[in-house]
Write a protein that holds these residues in place. Sequence first.
Motif, PDB file in Angstrom:
ATOM      1  N   ASN A   1       0.618  -1.109   0.516  1.00 45.37           N
ATOM      2  CA  ASN A   1      -0.511   0.192   0.272  1.00 45.37           C
ATOM      3  C   ASN A   1       1.147   1.346   0.163  1.00 45.37           C
ATOM      4  O   ASN A   1       1.701   1.352   0.736  1.00 45.37           O
ATOM      5  CB  ASN A   1      -0.804   0.061   1.281  1.00 45.37           C
ATOM      6  CG  ASN A   1      -2.085  -0.965   1.550  1.00 45.37           C
ATOM      7  OD1 ASN A   1      -2.492  -1.705   0.240  1.00 45.37           O
ATOM      8  ND2 ASN A   1      -2.139  -1.588   2.611  1.00 45.37           N
ATOM      9  N   CYS A   2       0.681   2.368  -0.644  1.00 46.45           N
ATOM     10  CA  CYS A   2       0.852   3.201  -0.400  1.00 46.45           C
ATOM     11  C   CYS A   2      -0.483   4.548  -0.655  1.00 46.45           C
ATOM     12  O   CYS A   2      -0.670   4.459  -1.233  1.00 46.45           O
ATOM     13  CB  CYS A   2       2.238   3.494  -2.260  1.00 46.45           C
ATOM     14  SG  CYS A   2       2.130   5.308  -2.197  1.00 46.45           S
ATOM     15  N   TYR A   3       0.061   5.673   0.544  1.00 44.82           N
ATOM     16  CA  TYR A   3      -0.968   6.775   0.685  1.00 44.82           C
ATOM     17  C   TYR A   3       0.257   7.630   0.625  1.00 44.82           C
ATOM     18  O   TYR A   3       1.296   8.015   1.064  1.00 44.82           O
ATOM     19  CB  TYR A   3      -1.816   6.356   1.531  1.00 44.82           C
ATOM     20  CG  TYR A   3      -1.395   5.117   2.968  1.00 44.82           C
ATOM     21  CD1 TYR A   3      -1.362   6.586   3.961  1.00 44.82           C
ATOM     22  CD2 TYR A   3      -1.264   4.041   2.559  1.00 44.82           C
ATOM     23  CE1 TYR A   3      -0.222   5.572   5.566  1.00 44.82           C
ATOM     24  CE2 TYR A   3      -0.313   3.634   4.334  1.00 44.82           C
ATOM     25  CZ  TYR A   3      -0.263   4.662   5.214  1.00 44.82           C
ATOM     26  OH  TYR A   3      -0.141   3.999   6.065  1.00 44.82           O
ATOM     27  N   SER A   4      -0.443   9.297   0.774  1.00 45.58           N
ATOM     28  CA  SER A   4       0.136  10.339   1.516  1.00 45.58           C
ATOM     29  C   SER A   4      -1.059  10.949   1.785  1.00 45.58           C
ATOM     30  O   SER A   4      -2.114  10.735   2.278  1.00 45.58           O
ATOM     31  CB  SER A   4       0.347  10.867  -0.237  1.00 45.58           C
ATOM     32  OG  SER A   4      -1.258  10.897  -0.882  1.00 45.58           O
ATOM     33  N   SER A   5       0.077  12.128   3.022  1.00 46.12           N
ATOM     34  CA  SER A   5      -0.692  13.016   3.083  1.00 46.12           C
ATOM     35  C   SER A   5      -0.517  14.218   3.174  1.00 46.12           C
ATOM     36  O   SER A   5       0.434  15.200   2.471  1.00 46.12           O
ATOM     37  CB  SER A   5       0.079  12.910   5.131  1.00 46.12           C
ATOM     38  OG  SER A   5      -0.004  12.011   4.996  1.00 46.12           O
ATOM     39  N   THR A   6      -1.473  15.567   2.944  1.00 47.97           N
ATOM     40  CA  THR A   6      -1.624  16.682   3.005  1.00 47.97           C
ATOM     41  C   THR A   6      -1.645  17.762   3.765  1.00 47.97           C
ATOM     42  O   THR A   6      -2.237  17.197   4.690  1.00 47.97           O
ATOM     43  CB  THR A   6      -2.956  17.051   1.128  1.00 47.97           C
ATOM     44  OG1 THR A   6      -3.698  16.485   1.868  1.00 47.97           O
ATOM     45  CG2 THR A   6      -2.261  15.977  -0.017  1.00 47.97           C
TER      46      THR A   6
ATOM     47  N   GLN B   1       1.077  18.332  -1.034  1.00 45.81           N
ATOM     48  CA  GLN B   1       1.596  17.082  -0.160  1.00 45.81           C
ATOM     49  C   GLN B   1       2.336  16.971   0.315  1.00 45.81           C
ATOM     50  O   GLN B   1       3.899  18.332  -0.043  1.00 45.81           O
ATOM     51  CB  GLN B   1       1.681  16.424  -1.822  1.00 45.81           C
ATOM     52  CG  GLN B   1       2.413  15.024  -1.374  1.00 45.81           C
ATOM     53  CD  GLN B   1       1.217  14.406  -1.523  1.00 45.81           C
ATOM     54  OE1 GLN B   1       1.253  14.352  -2.480  1.00 45.81           O
ATOM     55  NE2 GLN B   1       1.936  13.187  -0.600  1.00 45.81           N
TER      56      GLN B   1
ATOM     57  N   TYR C   1       4.740  11.079   2.203  1.00 46.23           N
ATOM     58  CA  TYR C   1       4.131   9.744   1.194  1.00 46.23           C
ATOM     59  C   TYR C   1       4.558   8.334   2.529  1.00 46.23           C
ATOM     60  O   TYR C   1       5.680   8.167   2.972  1.00 46.23           O
ATOM     61  CB  TYR C   1       5.126   9.090   0.620  1.00 46.23           C
ATOM     62  CG  TYR C   1       4.849  10.172  -0.639  1.00 46.23           C
ATOM     63  CD1 TYR C   1       3.333  10.310  -1.915  1.00 46.23           C
ATOM     64  CD2 TYR C   1       5.493  11.340  -0.774  1.00 46.23           C
ATOM     65  CE1 TYR C   1       2.919  10.622  -2.525  1.00 46.23           C
ATOM     66  CE2 TYR C   1       5.707  11.904  -1.909  1.00 46.23           C
ATOM     67  CZ  TYR C   1       4.590  11.735  -3.015  1.00 46.23           C
ATOM     68  OH  TYR C   1       4.004  12.747  -3.924  1.00 46.23           O
ATOM     69  N   HIS C   2       3.468   8.415   2.938  1.00 44.40           N
ATOM     70  CA  HIS C   2       3.310   6.727   3.813  1.00 44.40           C
ATOM     71  C   HIS C   2       2.778   5.359   3.194  1.00 44.40           C
ATOM     72  O   HIS C   2       2.611   5.200   2.130  1.00 44.40           O
ATOM     73  CB  HIS C   2       3.117   7.129   5.498  1.00 44.40           C
ATOM     74  CG  HIS C   2       3.134   7.577   5.736  1.00 44.40           C
ATOM     75  ND1 HIS C   2       3.033   8.809   5.915  1.00 44.40           N
ATOM     76  CD2 HIS C   2       3.716   7.890   7.473  1.00 44.40           C
ATOM     77  CE1 HIS C   2       3.367   9.555   6.476  1.00 44.40           C
ATOM     78  NE2 HIS C   2       4.129   8.871   7.945  1.00 44.40           N
ATOM     79  N   THR C   3       3.936   4.438   3.385  1.00 47.53           N
ATOM     80  CA  THR C   3       3.696   3.025   3.182  1.00 47.53           C
ATOM     81  C   THR C   3       3.408   1.683   3.789  1.00 47.53           C
ATOM     82  O   THR C   3       3.931   1.776   5.298  1.00 47.53           O
ATOM     83  CB  THR C   3       4.769   2.455   1.863  1.00 47.53           C
ATOM     84  OG1 THR C   3       4.506   1.480   1.284  1.00 47.53           O
ATOM     85  CG2 THR C   3       5.860   2.285   2.607  1.00 47.53           C
TER      86      THR C   3
ATOM     87  N   GLU D   1       7.315   6.261   6.945  1.00 46.81           N
ATOM     88  CA  GLU D   1       7.216   7.394   6.180  1.00 46.81           C
ATOM     89  C   GLU D   1       7.762   6.933   5.420  1.00 46.81           C
ATOM     90  O   GLU D   1      10.364   7.171   5.738  1.00 46.81           O
ATOM     91  CB  GLU D   1       7.265   8.626   6.900  1.00 46.81           C
ATOM     92  CG  GLU D   1       7.204  10.086   6.151  1.00 46.81           C
ATOM     93  CD  GLU D   1       7.052  11.314   6.563  1.00 46.81           C
ATOM     94  OE1 GLU D   1       7.784  12.524   5.805  1.00 46.81           O
ATOM     95  OE2 GLU D   1       7.078  11.008   8.011  1.00 46.81           O
TER      96      GLU D   1
ATOM     97  N   HIS E   1      10.663   7.085  -2.644  1.00 46.26           N
ATOM     98  CA  HIS E   1       8.366   7.032  -3.130  1.00 46.26           C
ATOM     99  C   HIS E   1       8.899   7.120  -4.711  1.00 46.26           C
ATOM    100  O   HIS E   1       8.296   6.646  -5.672  1.00 46.26           O
ATOM    101  CB  HIS E   1       8.081   8.445  -2.828  1.00 46.26           C
ATOM    102  CG  HIS E   1       6.661   8.329  -3.406  1.00 46.26           C
ATOM    103  ND1 HIS E   1       6.490   9.066  -4.613  1.00 46.26           N
ATOM    104  CD2 HIS E   1       5.511   7.968  -3.501  1.00 46.26           C
ATOM    105  CE1 HIS E   1       5.408   9.368  -4.804  1.00 46.26           C
ATOM    106  NE2 HIS E   1       4.861   8.471  -4.099  1.00 46.26           N
TER     107      HIS E   1
END
Length: 279
Positions: A37-42, A47, A50-52, A77, A83
């Motif tokens: 899984n890969c997801y991001s925070s804003t 931006q 990025y976390h995974t 992170e 990333h």
Amino acid sequence: MNYPYTVGFGKVDEENKPYWNEEIREYLIITADEDQNCYSSTTNGIQSNYHTSRTVLGHIDLTTGERYSGKDAVMWEMTAEEHDTERYKNLFRGGVIYRIRAAMQKKNVVLYPIEILGEADSEPFLEQLYAAYVEERDRPVFLHTDLFGDLPLNKRYNSFEGTFEYEGQKIEFSIDNGPDAARTVSRLEAFVRDFDSHDKQMRRFAAAKLTSLANKWADEEGDPHITEEQFFSLLVPEGIEMRGSGKYFMYYTDGGVFGGHSVEVCGNSKGPAKAQITG
């Protein structure tokens, strides 16, 4: 990959630091084969990071010797380079035993990896967990139905799938795999037994909603306009998705009206409710 390898920034990110134990320990872990899984925070619309994460099937705490079996995770992170180069996808490959330094989450069995020290040749406890996971992953699952026979479970999408024929056309369908799967099957069977009337109702609805849009597309392409009746006749059913909630999605080929896009009609027990182009 060369070891030792520093994972991400090599430390717990500041935002989540209160949720992790300060002590860093060494662990042996083994992971599942699912995609990482890969997801991001804003922050304020910008931006920020990025976390995974990857599913872990079990671990051994090399400080205490404690063994844990049961799905948990490693999560961290990423650096921008990790990333952008997608290097993170090559970390923690399924079925490989890794020796890592990591922090443990305070309330859950989740590890924050700091460093990968290397790969272990063998560890019977973890290997047995992976073997059991593979056996479960590869074991076929079926749902028995009166009208369609035994439907296989597509484990990737967690849905039961099958086909039926209507006027010489093979139509694919899928059913949610959930606690209401048997009721969903009954709903689909009733739908298919009266498919002719449902099909006509849905095509009439789609034609009423989308013919004007089709003619706008025709104007852009320099093609002649069509009537609702012509649009109705061009639609050919190709698939149904039946949800446990009672919603259904019927998919039609567009006869070239929208350049080969599918036409989706969404409905429920009251009939069709929405039509749009998709795909």
